[in-house]
Design a protein around this motif. Sequence first.
Motif, PDB file in Angstrom:
ATOM      1  N   GLY A 110       0.780  -1.228   0.000  1.00 36.62           N
ATOM      2  CA  GLY A 110       0.000   0.000   0.000  1.00 36.62           C
ATOM      3  C   GLY A 110       0.808   1.271   0.000  1.00 36.62           C
ATOM      4  O   GLY A 110       1.939   1.320  -0.475  1.00 36.62           O
ATOM      5  N   ALA A 111       0.244   2.293   0.593  1.00 34.51           N
ATOM      6  CA  ALA A 111       0.755   3.654   0.468  1.00 34.51           C
ATOM      7  C   ALA A 111       1.885   3.996   1.413  1.00 34.51           C
ATOM      8  O   ALA A 111       2.351   5.122   1.409  1.00 34.51           O
ATOM      9  N   ILE A 112       2.335   3.084   2.260  1.00 39.72           N
ATOM     10  CA  ILE A 112       3.368   3.441   3.230  1.00 39.72           C
ATOM     11  C   ILE A 112       4.770   3.165   2.716  1.00 39.72           C
ATOM     12  O   ILE A 112       5.699   3.119   3.472  1.00 39.72           O
ATOM     13  N   GLY A 113       4.896   2.994   1.435  1.00 40.03           N
ATOM     14  CA  GLY A 113       6.177   2.657   0.848  1.00 40.03           C
ATOM     15  C   GLY A 113       7.275   3.632   1.206  1.00 40.03           C
ATOM     16  O   GLY A 113       7.028   4.765   1.603  1.00 40.03           O
ATOM     17  N   ALA A 114       8.488   3.180   1.054  1.00 42.96           N
ATOM     18  CA  ALA A 114       9.647   3.973   1.441  1.00 42.96           C
ATOM     19  C   ALA A 114       9.726   5.294   0.696  1.00 42.96           C
ATOM     20  O   ALA A 114      10.210   6.275   1.229  1.00 42.96           O
ATOM     21  N   LEU A 123       8.017   2.494   9.580  1.00 43.88           N
ATOM     22  CA  LEU A 123       7.867   1.977  10.936  1.00 43.88           C
ATOM     23  C   LEU A 123       6.509   2.338  11.530  1.00 43.88           C
ATOM     24  O   LEU A 123       5.870   1.511  12.179  1.00 43.88           O
ATOM     25  N   VAL A 124       6.065   3.574  11.301  1.00 40.28           N
ATOM     26  CA  VAL A 124       4.751   3.979  11.791  1.00 40.28           C
ATOM     27  C   VAL A 124       3.677   3.133  11.119  1.00 40.28           C
ATOM     28  O   VAL A 124       2.752   2.643  11.770  1.00 40.28           O
ATOM     29  N   GLY A 125       3.814   2.932   9.835  1.00 37.27           N
ATOM     30  CA  GLY A 125       2.856   2.102   9.106  1.00 37.27           C
ATOM     31  C   GLY A 125       2.846   0.665   9.575  1.00 37.27           C
ATOM     32  O   GLY A 125       1.845  -0.032   9.463  1.00 37.27           O
ATOM     33  N   PRO A 129       4.705   3.305  17.249  1.00 36.28           N
ATOM     34  CA  PRO A 129       4.323   4.709  17.461  1.00 36.28           C
ATOM     35  C   PRO A 129       5.364   5.675  16.891  1.00 36.28           C
ATOM     36  O   PRO A 129       6.563   5.386  16.893  1.00 36.28           O
ATOM     37  N   GLU A 130       4.892   6.840  16.439  1.00 35.56           N
ATOM     38  CA  GLU A 130       5.761   7.783  15.748  1.00 35.56           C
ATOM     39  C   GLU A 130       6.970   8.201  16.577  1.00 35.56           C
ATOM     40  O   GLU A 130       8.086   8.274  16.047  1.00 35.56           O
ATOM     41  N   HIS A 131       6.808   8.462  17.872  1.00 30.81           N
ATOM     42  CA  HIS A 131       7.958   8.888  18.679  1.00 30.81           C
ATOM     43  C   HIS A 131       9.005   7.781  18.776  1.00 30.81           C
ATOM     44  O   HIS A 131      10.202   8.060  18.770  1.00 30.81           O
ATOM     45  N   GLU A 132       8.577   6.529  18.832  1.00 34.51           N
ATOM     46  CA  GLU A 132       9.529   5.409  18.848  1.00 34.51           C
ATOM     47  C   GLU A 132      10.179   5.253  17.479  1.00 34.51           C
ATOM     48  O   GLU A 132      11.374   4.986  17.371  1.00 34.51           O
ATOM     49  N   ALA A 133       9.395   5.390  16.426  1.00 34.84           N
ATOM     50  CA  ALA A 133       9.928   5.275  15.067  1.00 34.84           C
ATOM     51  C   ALA A 133      11.003   6.324  14.819  1.00 34.84           C
ATOM     52  O   ALA A 133      12.037   6.036  14.214  1.00 34.84           O
ATOM     53  N   LYS A 134      10.770   7.560  15.305  1.00 34.75           N
ATOM     54  CA  LYS A 134      11.775   8.626  15.154  1.00 34.75           C
ATOM     55  C   LYS A 134      13.063   8.253  15.884  1.00 34.75           C
ATOM     56  O   LYS A 134      14.169   8.449  15.373  1.00 34.75           O
ATOM     57  N   PHE A 135      12.916   7.712  17.108  1.00 32.54           N
ATOM     58  CA  PHE A 135      14.096   7.292  17.866  1.00 32.54           C
ATOM     59  C   PHE A 135      14.865   6.215  17.108  1.00 32.54           C
ATOM     60  O   PHE A 135      16.081   6.294  16.955  1.00 32.54           O
TER      61      PHE A 135
END
Length: 177
Positions: A110-114, A123-125, A129-135
Amino acid sequence: MATRNFQHKEGYEQISGLFSSYQDFTDLIESLTRRGYKEDDISVLMTERTRSQYIAPQENTKAPEGATVGSLSGGVLGLVLGGLTLVGNIILPGTGLLVAGPLVGALTAGAIGAATGGLLGALVGAGIPEHEAKFFEEALKQEGQILVVAHVMKDHVKEVKAVFERHNANRIKVHKT
């Protein structure tokens, strides 16, 4: 073998942990496989540079980014990544990150491609969670860092989290799916 994607499978959760030691990483993988977990239960993310630091490629295709990585060697990591090749792996365009295991399905479905969101979006997809994905995105830029995400049945979460702890994983998190 088809890529399995547990990101939204009922009865499963994801446990993630970051490793800065090859020995700790391989010990974790050995512990998980002794407990019956297979390559389609475990996702591994690392830079190509980190992969090269730990294992020597026997054969590596230089096909366009996103192509499958060739055969690998080098102890447990080679076996794990070699086995994960059956499940699927990709190199995320623009990041230089090797992603192996069932998270590949989350990255390619789907739409979460790189191309649209890089590692963070992927990672969010995949349910992190976004804060963990950023880390994790920042941590993986450092040489030698390996992110492991295990897809486990909910009633095994406590046991598998303890295995991550025993093998010195950093930033251990349980992600509801």
